[in-house]
Design a protein around this motif. Structure first.
Motif, PDB file in Angstrom:
ATOM      1  N   TRP A 118      50.139  12.350-112.012  1.00 51.05           N
ATOM      2  CA  TRP A 118      49.610  11.179-112.719  1.00 51.05           C
ATOM      3  C   TRP A 118      50.686  10.112-112.805  1.00 51.05           C
ATOM      4  O   TRP A 118      51.771  10.354-113.332  1.00 51.05           O
ATOM      5  N   ASP A 119      50.388   8.931-112.267  1.00 50.41           N
ATOM      6  CA  ASP A 119      51.340   7.823-112.265  1.00 50.41           C
ATOM      7  C   ASP A 119      51.010   6.871-113.402  1.00 50.41           C
ATOM      8  O   ASP A 119      50.085   6.052-113.307  1.00 50.41           O
ATOM      9  N   GLY A 120      51.755   6.990-114.487  1.00 53.30           N
ATOM     10  CA  GLY A 120      51.506   6.174-115.664  1.00 53.30           C
ATOM     11  C   GLY A 120      51.835   4.713-115.489  1.00 53.30           C
ATOM     12  O   GLY A 120      51.557   3.897-116.376  1.00 53.30           O
ATOM     13  N   ARG A 121      52.416   4.330-114.354  1.00 56.35           N
ATOM     14  CA  ARG A 121      52.701   2.922-114.081  1.00 56.35           C
ATOM     15  C   ARG A 121      51.459   2.176-113.617  1.00 56.35           C
ATOM     16  O   ARG A 121      51.458   0.944-113.551  1.00 56.35           O
ATOM     17  N   LYS A 122      50.411   2.916-113.285  1.00 56.10           N
ATOM     18  CA  LYS A 122      49.178   2.302-112.799  1.00 56.10           C
ATOM     19  C   LYS A 122      48.188   2.169-113.952  1.00 56.10           C
ATOM     20  O   LYS A 122      47.819   3.175-114.565  1.00 56.10           O
ATOM     21  N   PRO A 123      47.720   0.981-114.244  1.00 55.90           N
ATOM     22  CA  PRO A 123      46.827   0.787-115.384  1.00 55.90           C
ATOM     23  C   PRO A 123      45.433   1.357-115.166  1.00 55.90           C
ATOM     24  O   PRO A 123      44.722   1.656-116.125  1.00 55.90           O
ATOM     25  N   ASP A 124      45.031   1.497-113.914  1.00 54.03           N
ATOM     26  CA  ASP A 124      43.700   1.990-113.592  1.00 54.03           C
ATOM     27  C   ASP A 124      43.729   3.515-113.517  1.00 54.03           C
ATOM     28  O   ASP A 124      44.305   4.094-112.596  1.00 54.03           O
ATOM     29  N   ALA A 125      43.105   4.185-114.480  1.00 51.47           N
ATOM     30  CA  ALA A 125      43.137   5.651-114.539  1.00 51.47           C
ATOM     31  C   ALA A 125      42.530   6.279-113.299  1.00 51.47           C
ATOM     32  O   ALA A 125      42.944   7.359-112.864  1.00 51.47           O
ATOM     33  N   ALA A 126      41.549   5.618-112.703  1.00 50.92           N
ATOM     34  CA  ALA A 126      40.895   6.159-111.518  1.00 50.92           C
ATOM     35  C   ALA A 126      41.849   6.231-110.331  1.00 50.92           C
ATOM     36  O   ALA A 126      41.674   7.048-109.431  1.00 50.92           O
ATOM     37  N   ARG A 127      42.871   5.361-110.331  1.00 50.79           N
ATOM     38  CA  ARG A 127      43.833   5.334-109.224  1.00 50.79           C
ATOM     39  C   ARG A 127      45.156   5.992-109.592  1.00 50.79           C
ATOM     40  O   ARG A 127      46.031   6.143-108.741  1.00 50.79           O
ATOM     41  N   ALA A 128      45.299   6.373-110.840  1.00 50.84           N
ATOM     42  CA  ALA A 128      46.587   6.900-111.292  1.00 50.84           C
ATOM     43  C   ALA A 128      46.847   8.325-110.816  1.00 50.84           C
ATOM     44  O   ALA A 128      47.995   8.737-110.691  1.00 50.84           O
ATOM     45  N   ALA A 129      45.784   9.083-110.552  1.00 49.69           N
ATOM     46  CA  ALA A 129      45.946  10.515-110.285  1.00 49.69           C
ATOM     47  C   ALA A 129      45.813  10.847-108.804  1.00 49.69           C
ATOM     48  O   ALA A 129      44.837  10.479-108.153  1.00 49.69           O
ATOM     49  N   GLN A 130      46.815  11.548-108.275  1.00 54.75           N
ATOM     50  CA  GLN A 130      46.703  12.193-106.973  1.00 54.75           C
ATOM     51  C   GLN A 130      46.328  13.655-107.235  1.00 54.75           C
ATOM     52  O   GLN A 130      46.938  14.303-108.083  1.00 54.75           O
ATOM     53  N   MET A 131      45.361  14.176-106.476  1.00 51.96           N
ATOM     54  CA  MET A 131      44.861  15.518-106.717  1.00 51.96           C
ATOM     55  C   MET A 131      44.925  16.362-105.445  1.00 51.96           C
ATOM     56  O   MET A 131      44.732  15.859-104.340  1.00 51.96           O
ATOM     57  N   ARG A 132      45.165  17.649-105.629  1.00 49.22           N
ATOM     58  CA  ARG A 132      45.161  18.575-104.492  1.00 49.22           C
ATOM     59  C   ARG A 132      44.836  19.985-104.975  1.00 49.22           C
ATOM     60  O   ARG A 132      45.288  20.393-106.049  1.00 49.22           O
ATOM     61  N   ASN A 133      44.046  20.718-104.202  1.00 49.24           N
ATOM     62  CA  ASN A 133      43.787  22.123-104.472  1.00 49.24           C
ATOM     63  C   ASN A 133      44.319  22.932-103.299  1.00 49.24           C
ATOM     64  O   ASN A 133      43.906  22.721-102.157  1.00 49.24           O
ATOM     65  N   VAL A 134      45.240  23.839-103.570  1.00 47.10           N
ATOM     66  CA  VAL A 134      45.837  24.679-102.532  1.00 47.10           C
ATOM     67  C   VAL A 134      45.326  26.109-102.696  1.00 47.10           C
ATOM     68  O   VAL A 134      45.500  26.716-103.751  1.00 47.10           O
ATOM     69  N   GLN A 135      44.714  26.632-101.661  1.00 50.00           N
ATOM     70  CA  GLN A 135      44.180  27.985-101.713  1.00 50.00           C
ATOM     71  C   GLN A 135      45.168  28.995-101.118  1.00 50.00           C
ATOM     72  O   GLN A 135      45.797  28.721-100.096  1.00 50.00           O
ATOM     73  N   THR A 136      45.277  30.127-101.772  1.00 47.95           N
ATOM     74  CA  THR A 136      46.092  31.232-101.279  1.00 47.95           C
ATOM     75  C   THR A 136      45.224  32.488-101.238  1.00 47.95           C
ATOM     76  O   THR A 136      44.571  32.822-102.230  1.00 47.95           O
ATOM     77  N   LEU A 137      45.203  33.160-100.097  1.00 47.00           N
ATOM     78  CA  LEU A 137      44.438  34.390 -99.936  1.00 47.00           C
ATOM     79  C   LEU A 137      45.383  35.572-100.104  1.00 47.00           C
ATOM     80  O   LEU A 137      46.354  35.710 -99.354  1.00 47.00           O
ATOM     81  N   VAL A 138      45.120  36.396-101.094  1.00 50.91           N
ATOM     82  CA  VAL A 138      45.997  37.526-101.413  1.00 50.91           C
ATOM     83  C   VAL A 138      45.214  38.827-101.277  1.00 50.91           C
ATOM     84  O   VAL A 138      44.159  38.989-101.899  1.00 50.91           O
ATOM     85  N   ALA A 192      52.780  20.313-101.334  1.00 49.64           N
ATOM     86  CA  ALA A 192      51.836  19.291-101.795  1.00 49.64           C
ATOM     87  C   ALA A 192      52.500  18.335-102.783  1.00 49.64           C
ATOM     88  O   ALA A 192      52.294  17.118-102.731  1.00 49.64           O
ATOM     89  N   LEU A 193      53.324  18.879-103.665  1.00 50.80           N
ATOM     90  CA  LEU A 193      53.968  18.036-104.681  1.00 50.80           C
ATOM     91  C   LEU A 193      54.937  17.047-104.070  1.00 50.80           C
ATOM     92  O   LEU A 193      54.967  15.872-104.462  1.00 50.80           O
ATOM     93  N   THR A 194      55.740  17.482-103.104  1.00 47.75           N
ATOM     94  CA  THR A 194      56.690  16.547-102.491  1.00 47.75           C
ATOM     95  C   THR A 194      55.962  15.441-101.747  1.00 47.75           C
ATOM     96  O   THR A 194      56.423  14.290-101.714  1.00 47.75           O
ATOM     97  N   ASP A 195      54.810  15.762-101.171  1.00 51.12           N
ATOM     98  CA  ASP A 195      54.005  14.729-100.522  1.00 51.12           C
ATOM     99  C   ASP A 195      53.540  13.698-101.543  1.00 51.12           C
ATOM    100  O   ASP A 195      53.633  12.484-101.333  1.00 51.12           O
ATOM    101  N   MET A 196      53.061  14.177-102.695  1.00 52.36           N
ATOM    102  CA  MET A 196      52.608  13.270-103.750  1.00 52.36           C
ATOM    103  C   MET A 196      53.754  12.428-104.297  1.00 52.36           C
ATOM    104  O   MET A 196      53.595  11.224-104.552  1.00 52.36           O
ATOM    105  N   LEU A 197      54.894  13.055-104.506  1.00 51.22           N
ATOM    106  CA  LEU A 197      56.042  12.319-105.043  1.00 51.22           C
ATOM    107  C   LEU A 197      56.516  11.240-104.075  1.00 51.22           C
ATOM    108  O   LEU A 197      56.919  10.151-104.497  1.00 51.22           O
TER     109      LEU A 197
END
Length: 213
Positions: A118-138, A192-197
């Protein structure tokens, strides 16, 4: 000011979690960060799919911290384990953990590790969040009750979804792990996190990084 061998972050970075595992993983990146514990209800919604639960909770954790932190980058993450479409939560005690492991032995379990930056520098909440779901098969080993019970008494992984700490002795009860992001199963997918950062302006090796719009 950054200390030696740390990476400058364009604004305050906060890990929205009380997890020692996520804190250790984030520390590997050499970033200066704070931690805050989000206060949210983590109960799944009726009819909610496991991946939707994980993504919603990751976003709600990040948003809850961001509402108090102002212009900061906030990391939220959540993990949901599933077997045959059924969510497997944190066992909380020995008896529940043993039942989980008995049910999962010899079976493949899907771990959904959701991530929100979540980038709190962006006033628009819809654009503030980058999202990702990573699946792991165990795939869990088909072990007898005595071994499962002994493992639980040694490591006591009662705060972990799926009742096994893959970063510890729990690796001995697993047969295989399949994931594009090797730290996702521990709770924080660093690829995924380093990509977002990077998208948020963090330059890991002094190279130009994308700036927020």
């Amino acid at each position: 000011m950054p200390q030696d061998n740390t990476i400058a972050v364009p604004t305050r970075l906060i890990l929205g979690s009380s997890s020692v595992y996520r804190k250790e993983l984030l520390s590997r990146l050499g970033l200066l960060f704070d931690t805050m514990v989000p206060d949210i209800d983590e109960t799944p919604h009726p009819g909610e799919t496991p991946d939707a639960t994980a993504l919603r909770l990751a976003r709600e954790k990040a948003a809850a911290v961001a509402s108090k932190a102002g212009a900061a980058l906030v990391i939220g993450s959540d993990q949901v384990a599933t077997l045959d479409g059924e969510q497997i939560g944190k066992p909380g005690n020995h008896a529940n953990a043993l039942k989980q492991l008995q049910k999962m032995r010899g079976r493949q379990v899907i771990f959904h590790t959701a991530l929100c930056l979540w980038d709190g520098r962006k006033p628009d909440a819809a654009r503030a969040a980058q999202m990702r779901n990573v699946q792991t098969l165990v795939t869990f080993r088909d072990l007898p009750d005595a071994e499962l019970d002994a493992y639980l008494r040694i490591e006591q992984p009662y705060d972990c979804a799926g009742s096994a700490k893959n970063e510890g002795l729990g690796i001995a009860i697993l047969q295989s792990i399949q994931s594009d992001d090797p730290t996702a199963l521990t709770g924080l997918p660093l690829i995924a996190l380093t990509d977002m950062l990077r998208q948020a302006g963090v330059a890991f090796f002094g190279q130009p990084a994308a700036q927020p719009h």
